[in-house]
Motif scaffolding. Sequence first.
Motif, short mmCIF file in Angstrom:
data_model
loop_
_atom_site.label_atom_id
_atom_site.label_comp_id
_atom_site.label_asym_id
_atom_site.label_seq_id
_atom_site.Cartn_x
_atom_site.Cartn_y
_atom_site.Cartn_z
N SER A 185 35.76 -18.75 -42.70
CA SER A 185 35.68 -20.14 -42.26
C SER A 185 34.26 -20.69 -42.23
CB SER A 185 36.28 -20.27 -40.86
OG SER A 185 35.47 -19.61 -39.90
N GLY A 186 33.29 -19.79 -42.16
CA GLY A 186 31.91 -20.24 -42.04
C GLY A 186 31.52 -20.63 -40.62
N PHE A 187 32.47 -20.51 -39.66
CA PHE A 187 32.19 -20.86 -38.27
C PHE A 187 31.07 -19.98 -37.73
CE2 PHE A 187 32.97 -20.23 -33.69
CZ PHE A 187 32.87 -21.54 -33.26
N GLN A 188 30.15 -20.58 -36.96
CA GLN A 188 28.98 -19.85 -36.51
C GLN A 188 28.91 -19.77 -34.98
OE1 GLN A 188 25.52 -21.72 -38.27
NE2 GLN A 188 25.84 -20.69 -40.24
N LEU A 189 28.47 -18.60 -34.48
CA LEU A 189 28.16 -18.38 -33.08
C LEU A 189 26.70 -17.98 -32.99
CD1 LEU A 189 31.27 -16.36 -31.82
CD2 LEU A 189 30.68 -18.71 -31.23
N SER A 190 25.96 -18.60 -32.09
CA SER A 190 24.52 -18.38 -32.02
C SER A 190 24.13 -17.65 -30.74
CB SER A 190 23.77 -19.71 -32.09
OG SER A 190 22.38 -19.52 -32.02
N THR A 191 23.10 -16.84 -30.82
CA THR A 191 22.55 -16.14 -29.67
C THR A 191 21.39 -16.94 -29.09
OG1 THR A 191 23.11 -13.99 -30.63
CG2 THR A 191 21.48 -13.99 -28.87
N ASP A 192 21.46 -17.29 -27.83
CA ASP A 192 20.42 -18.08 -27.19
C ASP A 192 19.33 -17.16 -26.64
OD1 ASP A 192 18.86 -19.95 -25.95
OD2 ASP A 192 20.28 -20.39 -24.34
N LEU A 193 18.15 -17.21 -27.24
CA LEU A 193 17.02 -16.39 -26.79
C LEU A 193 15.87 -17.25 -26.28
CD1 LEU A 193 17.04 -13.92 -29.83
CD2 LEU A 193 17.92 -13.47 -27.53
N SER A 194 16.16 -18.51 -25.99
CA SER A 194 15.10 -19.46 -25.63
C SER A 194 14.40 -19.11 -24.33
CB SER A 194 15.69 -20.88 -25.54
OG SER A 194 16.71 -20.94 -24.55
N ALA A 195 15.05 -18.34 -23.46
CA ALA A 195 14.43 -17.99 -22.18
C ALA A 195 13.61 -16.71 -22.25
CB ALA A 195 15.51 -17.85 -21.11
N SER A 196 13.58 -16.07 -23.40
CA SER A 196 12.88 -14.79 -23.53
C SER A 196 11.37 -14.99 -23.53
CB SER A 196 13.31 -14.09 -24.81
OG SER A 196 12.54 -12.91 -25.01
N SER A 197 10.66 -14.06 -22.91
CA SER A 197 9.20 -14.07 -22.92
C SER A 197 8.63 -12.91 -23.74
CB SER A 197 8.67 -13.99 -21.48
OG SER A 197 9.12 -12.80 -20.85
N GLN A 198 9.51 -12.23 -24.48
CA GLN A 198 9.10 -11.05 -25.22
C GLN A 198 8.60 -11.42 -26.62
OE1 GLN A 198 11.85 -7.87 -24.74
NE2 GLN A 198 10.71 -6.41 -25.98
N TYR A 199 7.77 -10.54 -27.19
CA TYR A 199 7.20 -10.76 -28.51
C TYR A 199 7.59 -9.61 -29.44
CZ TYR A 199 4.23 -14.02 -25.95
OH TYR A 199 3.77 -15.04 -25.18
N ILE A 200 7.62 -9.91 -30.75
CA ILE A 200 7.74 -8.87 -31.77
C ILE A 200 6.35 -8.66 -32.34
CG2 ILE A 200 8.94 -8.07 -33.83
CD1 ILE A 200 11.08 -10.06 -33.37
N LEU A 201 5.80 -7.51 -32.12
CA LEU A 201 4.43 -7.23 -32.55
C LEU A 201 4.39 -6.87 -34.04
CD1 LEU A 201 3.19 -5.15 -29.49
CD2 LEU A 201 3.04 -7.61 -29.89
N PRO A 202 3.21 -6.93 -34.65
CA PRO A 202 3.09 -6.58 -36.07
C PRO A 202 3.66 -5.19 -36.36
CG PRO A 202 1.07 -7.60 -35.30
CD PRO A 202 1.93 -7.39 -34.09
N TYR A 203 4.49 -5.12 -37.39
CA TYR A 203 5.12 -3.88 -37.84
C TYR A 203 5.94 -3.23 -36.72
CZ TYR A 203 1.54 -4.96 -41.21
OH TYR A 203 0.74 -5.63 -42.10
N GLY A 204 6.46 -4.09 -35.86
CA GLY A 204 7.22 -3.60 -34.72
C GLY A 204 8.71 -3.91 -34.84
N TYR A 205 9.47 -3.36 -33.90
CA TYR A 205 10.93 -3.47 -33.89
C TYR A 205 11.37 -4.12 -32.59
CZ TYR A 205 10.40 0.19 -37.44
OH TYR A 205 10.02 0.92 -38.54
N LEU A 206 12.48 -4.86 -32.66
CA LEU A 206 13.08 -5.42 -31.46
C LEU A 206 14.59 -5.40 -31.61
CD1 LEU A 206 12.19 -6.83 -28.73
CD2 LEU A 206 13.12 -8.86 -29.79
N VAL A 207 15.26 -4.88 -30.60
CA VAL A 207 16.72 -4.78 -30.57
C VAL A 207 17.28 -5.83 -29.62
CG1 VAL A 207 18.66 -3.30 -29.90
CG2 VAL A 207 16.71 -2.32 -31.14
N ILE A 208 18.29 -6.56 -30.08
CA ILE A 208 19.00 -7.53 -29.25
C ILE A 208 20.40 -6.98 -28.97
CG2 ILE A 208 19.71 -9.92 -28.97
CD1 ILE A 208 16.72 -9.62 -29.36
N THR A 209 20.79 -6.96 -27.70
CA THR A 209 22.10 -6.44 -27.31
C THR A 209 22.54 -7.10 -26.02
OG1 THR A 209 23.37 -4.42 -26.82
CG2 THR A 209 21.10 -4.51 -26.01
#
Length: 223
Positions: free
Chosen positions: A96-120
């Motif tokens: 269907s193409g229907f989309q669900l979005s993850t709201d991360l607007s309240a996050s204060s975390q950063y992804i550093l150079p050559y770094g990893y970040l897991v969302i769960t």
Amino acid sequence: LQNNPTQVSLTTSPALTINLLYKLTIKDMSGCAGIFHPQETLDIAITRKPMSGELLLNEILHYPKSGGSDFVEIYNPTNNIFSIKDINIIKEDPISGFQLSTDLSASSQYILPYGYLVITQDKNAILHDYPNAVTDNIQIGNLPDFGIKEDIVVLKNTDNTVLDRLHYTDKWHFSLLKTYQGVSLERTNDLANNEEKTNWKSAAESAGFATPGYLNSTFTDIS
């Protein structure tokens, strides 16, 4: 504090430099109401929004263990610092193409150079199921439940620019596995075509079937 007693405006001299991570320490204090605030240290960076290819989908757990939680891992292949609040993870229905979005607007975390970040949705479940997971690289977010058989994951910035896209199926898993429940799909190299089946493999048993927050067990250097 002039107009809002819950906010403080800080001015630095010289001004903060973009793409550098600073530590801001707030010493312990007691307020007028007798509330004690212990000392706290915060990460602060001046960043810009990532562009296409600057953040990559690197690993996905789409069929978690019983009582477990899906996760999506993002990799930063650049020497830039990016703020999590500037990105969205989107589940797009293959039909269907229907989309669900993850709201991360309240996050204060950063992804550093050559770094990893897991969302769960459930950090504790990830740490329980995968003891080698890197705690500091895991961020809680309202991640949608991804399809067991097939789904589309889209990584965008908050200007709606597509950073990366993945259309996976369960047929990408190692065919001799008795079950792929609890087994993540890992990207084997960040330079190869993301939409190719050959660039995704089941995480290795020796790594516990997933590598949340650190180098993929199936990584192959083709540079």
